[in-house]
Design an enzyme around this catalytic site. Sequence first.
Site, PDB file in Angstrom:
ATOM      1  N   TYR A 237     -38.409 -97.762 -42.147  1.00 23.30           N
ATOM      2  CA  TYR A 237     -37.887 -98.569 -41.042  1.00 23.30           C
ATOM      3  C   TYR A 237     -37.933 -97.837 -39.719  1.00 23.30           C
ATOM      4  CZ  TYR A 237     -35.784-102.936 -42.622  1.00 23.30           C
ATOM      5  OH  TYR A 237     -35.579-104.203 -43.035  1.00 23.30           O
TER       6      TYR A 237
ATOM      7  N   ASP B 287     -28.482 -93.582 -42.720  1.00 31.41           N
ATOM      8  CA  ASP B 287     -29.681 -92.964 -42.166  1.00 31.41           C
ATOM      9  C   ASP B 287     -29.439 -91.709 -41.334  1.00 31.41           C
ATOM     10  OD1 ASP B 287     -31.513 -94.568 -43.433  1.00 31.41           O
ATOM     11  OD2 ASP B 287     -31.594 -96.047 -41.840  1.00 31.41           O
TER      12      ASP B 287
ATOM     13  N   ASP C 160     -16.286 -94.650 -26.178  1.00 36.79           N
ATOM     14  CA  ASP C 160     -14.998 -94.142 -25.689  1.00 36.79           C
ATOM     15  C   ASP C 160     -14.826 -94.696 -24.278  1.00 36.79           C
ATOM     16  OD1 ASP C 160     -12.887 -92.792 -24.603  1.00 36.79           O
ATOM     17  OD2 ASP C 160     -13.475 -90.817 -25.381  1.00 36.79           O
TER      18      ASP C 160
HETATM   19 CU   LIG Z   1     -33.803-104.954 -43.097  1.00 37.77          CU
END
Ligand SMILES: [Cu+2]
Length: 827
Positions: free
Chosen positions: A466, A385, A528
């Site tokens: 999403y 994504d 980090d």
């Molecule tokens: Cu899902």
Amino acid sequence: MEPRSRSTLYLSAFLFFVAITTWFVLPTKYHYDSSPPYATESKPTFSAPKQNVWAELTETEAQDIYDFVYAQRPELNLVHRPKSALENSIYILETLRPNKTDVVPYLFEDGKAPQRWAKAVLALNVDDTPSLVYHAVGPLPISKDSQILPLTYPFNSGRNHVKSEIKDYAAIIKFGDQLGESLADITQELLDAATDPNSKDGLMCLPRPSRVATGGLVLWFQFFRPGLGSGGRTLLPQGVYVKVNATSLDVDDWTAGPYFYNGVVYDDVEDFRAAIKDPNFKKTPPNLDGPWTDTENFEAKPAGRELPPPISIQPYGGRYKLDKQEKFVSWFGFEFYITTAQATGLTLYDIRFKGERVMYELGLQEAMAHYAGDDPMAGGQEFLDTFFGMGKNMYEMLPGYDCPAYADYMDTHYHMAHEIHELPNSICVFEYTADHLLSRHTAEFSVTASRNTYLVVRSTSTVGNYDYAIDYIFYMDGAIEVKVRASGYIFAAFYRSNKTEGEDEYGHRIGDAVSSSVHDHVINFKADLDIAGPTNDMVRLALEPLTKSYNWDQPEVKERNTMHLVEYNVNAETGLDWPKNSGEFFLVYNSIDRNAWGQRRGYRITSGTGMGSTPHLTIENSTTLGDSARWAEHDIWVLRQKDTEPRSADPLNYMAPIDPIINFNDMADGESLEHGAPDTTYDGDLVVYFNLGSHHIPHSGDVPNTLMHTSGSSVMFVPHNFHDRDPSRESVQGVRLQLDGKRNGGGFRGTGEDEDEDARADLRTRLDRRGGKEGKVKAKYFGATYQESVKVPLEAFEPDLEKGYKTERHEVTDLGFNGSAAGVWMN
Ligand SMILES: [Cu+2]
Ligand SMILES: *[C@@H]1O[C@H](CO)[C@@H](O)[C@H](O)[C@H]1NC(C)=O
Ligand SMILES: *[C@@H]1O[C@H](CO)[C@@H](O)[C@H](O)[C@H]1NC(C)=O
Ligand SMILES: *[C@@H]1O[C@H](CO)[C@@H](O)[C@H](O)[C@H]1NC(C)=O
Ligand SMILES: *[C@@H]1O[C@H](CO)[C@@H](O)[C@H](O)[C@H]1NC(C)=O
Ligand SMILES: *[C@@H]1O[C@H](CO)[C@@H](O)[C@H](O)[C@H]1NC(C)=O
């Protein structure tokens, strides 16, 4: 920026909610900060100790860089806004984050600020192939010393560019439209609809690109119903699939076929047509849109819905300090800077707790969703994504819903294709008091309770179907949690009714003709860690069963079955999985510093408050992913910190999975983590990469939308011998009730006459003596309490969203290449 039309649909949902004004009695003191929650002006009283050296480019900086690059590279004929992928342009412009090596002297040794550079992604037509090419431009501000250099050091491929096989995105979309229209007889017969991208009922014929090992580009097109009302197109796959050989750069050479329907492959369209005409042809019901894809139910009236739910308010104001200019936050000993990037959204830098270093950097690297299935769409589907932009798709928060009404908001900006884009109110910061305590204890004559108040920095990235809500949470004991929750529409698969065996092999049936389509979400973050400084060691502290004979046990117990601690050093770069039965603590210790008890000062890394242990990718050596996301294969990685390895992933990996620009395998390549004599080349600065996410087996309850509690996952960094005692004791607010005790004991002593003098003296130093005889219980508060009634304005619990919401149109990605990191084609 383009003019935008106001989306009334989005806001109308909130008209339903009935606002109830509540007046508390005796409004003698009015502390409430009545500025609207959307107010962007920062409180002028607080400023960051240093400049935010990671900050996104300002508009002026960006403008100067554009001018500089156009002037320096006339031969490239760079255009501002490309109309096709074959025009050259400056596609992405953002800050090239400075090397840690250069920032540390500035932060900790009074060194000068590091040089400021920009990262420019040029979209260039190289040998008639669109390519994205990374450059560094700097130092800034632009001067006669400034240069444009190929940017290669962050990419272990040694390349600074990725070729795009998608020469002409608009042509692909047009090809799909035409392909769909040419199959109108077939779709009418099987799906009862024709392709029409402009109609609200028309089908859409959309591609899943896949780069095959033979080097060619293959597109599998599938029909979708548009799901316009809700945005629920991904619930509406139609089960007719067409393979397109898109190897040629010339779209006229592309060929369609074979075709796939109801488990059968047809070589070409004539075979498919002939089969459909056969009286024995087996049709499977289509997947129709309907109220089942609607996200809201405005009509339901179950008992209780007529009243709004309880919510949190903050009558006396927040206790954190925020420098919105420098994006710097300070709260109960925690201090950190925030910055953003188009691909990755938020990153936090220089996180300190009570003046001590905890992390240099904490931020998202990549968010993957990997599907499986026995159809050509789900079977090869995977999304990285950042390619679509977890930062670029970070939309405005809904005050009172995404974040409490009293939250502070910050805007983000990004520079793309010669435009500055604003994402207003896309980051929120707020304190929240949990409904559960941080600590409590009941003793015979007392009870004590400490509230659990924490600080949240939240953003939400909507990538196509999403929505990912990402939280960075800070607790008063020094713990830090990273939490992701996802919602939105699942990317469903078509459900064929002729399935007889293995019908639940890739998901559950969740509708007439729709399968829930199992997938793994693996979301990678970098931490980090600099635990009390950069020189750290990682160990696995195991709790192991043991059979042992103890001399004090003799003669009754010859051998005792028990357990003990065993420590294993992590001596080399590696990937680790969460241990079985949580039987190991993953600890990062400072190599030198000890606490008062001689213990190494550390932090524990643990799976946090989600739906269980955070997962890694189930698939081994995913065919689709190639080498593009090897970080997904384990839960936790520990690596050497290197300026040449700033990130585990690059958005352009999505376009070149077989030969990615960053191959994480070559970062986690087993280098020694031992430091100090005799090898002094490595200073012990290590970096952890960890994954959040879920094995998502959506079920009927994921329709219409996945719920945030079922998708929640988190990793926590919890102090482990970091301090001498629990530091939250200094910060928490709570109460101790002292009961009227008459004798010693009960954990805390009473105040009875029969106590001896020493005990009483001790008690006096720890507690106020109970006053007169008027009450039996004395409440003693630590930290401030609410003192007076307040009048709470309606805005404090029901913000006026129609007034406050600034965005007029969300440029949500369609998960195609358009608007992704691969290019944007304005037509
Ligand atoms: Cu899902
Ligand atoms: C950052 O570090 C890399 C790798 O050492 C180096 O090539 C690059 O020039 C450094 N950047 C700056 C701005 O100094
Ligand atoms: C690509 O995206 C841009 C910006 O959102 C839009 O203007 C254009 O119409 C899109 N092109 C196609 C072919 O979808
Ligand atoms: C795909 O098309 C190209 C020409 O554009 C051709 O060379 C290649 O053989 C085709 N591949 C298949 C598997 O048919
Ligand atoms: C049903 O699907 C299977 C594959 O899952 C396929 O082999 C079979 O031919 C299909 N049957 C019909 C009648 O379409
Ligand atoms: C994955 O690749 C590794 C390294 O090549 C190999 O050892 C392993 O057997 C592979 N696993 C699968 C399931 O392909």
